[in-house]
Motif scaffolding. Structure first.
Motif, short mmCIF file in Angstrom:
data_model
loop_
_atom_site.label_atom_id
_atom_site.label_comp_id
_atom_site.label_asym_id
_atom_site.label_seq_id
_atom_site.Cartn_x
_atom_site.Cartn_y
_atom_site.Cartn_z
N ALA A 191 -6.34 -13.03 10.17
CA ALA A 191 -5.83 -13.56 11.45
C ALA A 191 -4.33 -13.82 11.41
O ALA A 191 -3.64 -13.65 12.42
N ASN A 192 -3.81 -14.25 10.25
CA ASN A 192 -2.37 -14.56 10.19
C ASN A 192 -1.58 -13.53 9.37
O ASN A 192 -0.47 -13.81 8.93
N LYS A 193 -2.17 -12.36 9.20
CA LYS A 193 -1.51 -11.31 8.42
C LYS A 193 -0.13 -10.96 8.99
O LYS A 193 0.85 -10.83 8.24
N LYS A 194 -0.04 -10.82 10.31
CA LYS A 194 1.23 -10.44 10.94
C LYS A 194 2.29 -11.50 10.68
O LYS A 194 3.45 -11.18 10.39
N MET A 195 1.90 -12.78 10.78
CA MET A 195 2.86 -13.86 10.55
C MET A 195 3.37 -13.84 9.11
O MET A 195 4.58 -13.94 8.86
N PHE A 196 2.46 -13.67 8.15
CA PHE A 196 2.88 -13.68 6.76
C PHE A 196 3.68 -12.43 6.39
O PHE A 196 4.49 -12.48 5.46
N GLU A 197 3.48 -11.35 7.09
CA GLU A 197 4.33 -10.17 6.88
C GLU A 197 5.77 -10.52 7.25
O GLU A 197 6.72 -10.13 6.55
N LEU A 198 5.94 -11.28 8.34
CA LEU A 198 7.28 -11.71 8.73
C LEU A 198 7.85 -12.71 7.72
O LEU A 198 9.04 -12.68 7.42
N VAL A 199 7.00 -13.59 7.21
CA VAL A 199 7.44 -14.55 6.20
C VAL A 199 7.93 -13.83 4.95
O VAL A 199 8.99 -14.15 4.40
N ASP A 200 7.16 -12.84 4.50
CA ASP A 200 7.56 -12.07 3.31
C ASP A 200 8.89 -11.35 3.54
O ASP A 200 9.75 -11.30 2.66
N ARG A 201 9.04 -10.78 4.73
CA ARG A 201 10.29 -10.09 5.06
C ARG A 201 11.46 -11.07 5.11
O ARG A 201 12.57 -10.75 4.67
N ALA A 202 11.19 -12.28 5.63
CA ALA A 202 12.25 -13.29 5.71
C ALA A 202 12.70 -13.71 4.32
O ALA A 202 13.91 -13.85 4.06
N ILE A 203 11.76 -13.93 3.42
CA ILE A 203 12.11 -14.32 2.05
C ILE A 203 12.88 -13.21 1.36
O ILE A 203 13.88 -13.46 0.66
N LEU A 204 12.44 -11.97 1.56
CA LEU A 204 13.14 -10.83 0.98
C LEU A 204 14.56 -10.74 1.52
O LEU A 204 15.51 -10.48 0.77
N TRP A 205 14.73 -10.98 2.82
CA TRP A 205 16.07 -10.93 3.43
C TRP A 205 16.96 -11.98 2.79
O TRP A 205 18.14 -11.71 2.50
N LEU A 206 16.45 -13.17 2.58
CA LEU A 206 17.25 -14.24 1.97
C LEU A 206 17.70 -13.88 0.57
O LEU A 206 18.81 -14.22 0.15
N HIS A 207 16.85 -13.18 -0.18
CA HIS A 207 17.21 -12.79 -1.54
C HIS A 207 18.19 -11.61 -1.57
O HIS A 207 18.99 -11.49 -2.50
N ASP A 208 18.12 -10.79 -0.53
CA ASP A 208 18.94 -9.56 -0.52
C ASP A 208 20.26 -9.72 0.23
O ASP A 208 21.09 -8.81 0.23
N ASN A 209 20.45 -10.84 0.90
CA ASN A 209 21.63 -11.00 1.75
C ASN A 209 22.36 -12.31 1.46
O ASN A 209 21.78 -13.30 1.04
#
Length: 212
Positions: A170-188
């Motif tokens: 049910a919350n897969k889409k939200m956690f995909e955004l969370v994972d992308r957000a964390i990755l963005w913070l590490h890469d930028n």
């Protein structure tokens, strides 16, 4: 007789969740205005209370907060109007969550995402902050971002989240955004200033959904 172990729930603090020692709990509430926390006898009771926000009783009645339009010029001058304000709303905890960012000066909406199933306010506030950071970097803008969530600000600063919410279909889409957000913070890297919104003195943040 050995002292019985307790578990501590922090609903509002530097980091939120269930902690198994008073020392860990103190680290989350020390220096945090309006921290909400309570001890429980079992881990199961603590986890249920954290997820459903039950068991905490306000010690005093909430006082009415000012609104941005009601502030006098001296106080308004403290706010950087040329900025973005972000916020999230969640129906239940966990529940249906959405988040958005607005221009602070006139509350005109810049972005809005959701609804997402089985989310929390903290996760929404975190996503809103990273969304704002990424947008401003893409635009080459140096305006600051206001947030009223110390938890989300800490998660952004630490480049990680701390939540007891389980990943489900049910919350897969939200956690995909969370994972992308964390990755963005590490890469930028970014130069955007993230500023704590002073709710007590300024009223609700302009991005507030007005559902309280």
């Amino acid at each position: 007789m050995a002292k019985k172990k307790k578990y501590y729930v922090v609903w509002d603090g530097n980091e939120t969740g269930v902690f198994d020692s008073w020392t860990d709990c103190q680290l989350q509430i020390k220096g945090y205005p309006g921290a909400r926390y309570k001890s429980f006898k079992t881990k199961e009771e603590a986890e249920e209370a954290y997820l459903n926000e039950t068991g905490y009783v306000e010690k005093k009645a909430a006082t009415a907060k000012p609104t941005l339009s009601s502030l006098n010029e001296k106080i308004r001058a403290q706010i950087i109007m040329e900025s973005i304000s972000v916020d999230a709303a969640c129906s239940g905890n966990p529940g249906v969550m959405e988040y958005r960012g607005v221009h602070t000066a006139d509350a005109s909406e810049i972005f809005r995402l959701g609804p997402f199933q089985y989310g929390t306010n903290n996760l929404g506030e975190f996503l809103a902050l990273v969304h704002g950071l990424a947008l401003l970097k893409k635009q080459g803008s140096d305006v600051p971002i206001y947030s009223d969530s110390r938890t989300a600000m800490a998660w952004v600063r630490n480049k990680r989240i701390k939540t007891t919410i389980k990943r489900t279909p049910a919350n897969k889409k939200m956690f995909e955004l969370v994972d992308r957000a964390i990755l963005w913070l590490h890469d930028n890297t970014y130069t955007t200033k993230i500023i704590k919104w002073d709710t007590d003195n300024w009223g609700e943040i302009p991005a507030d959904f007005g559902r309280k």
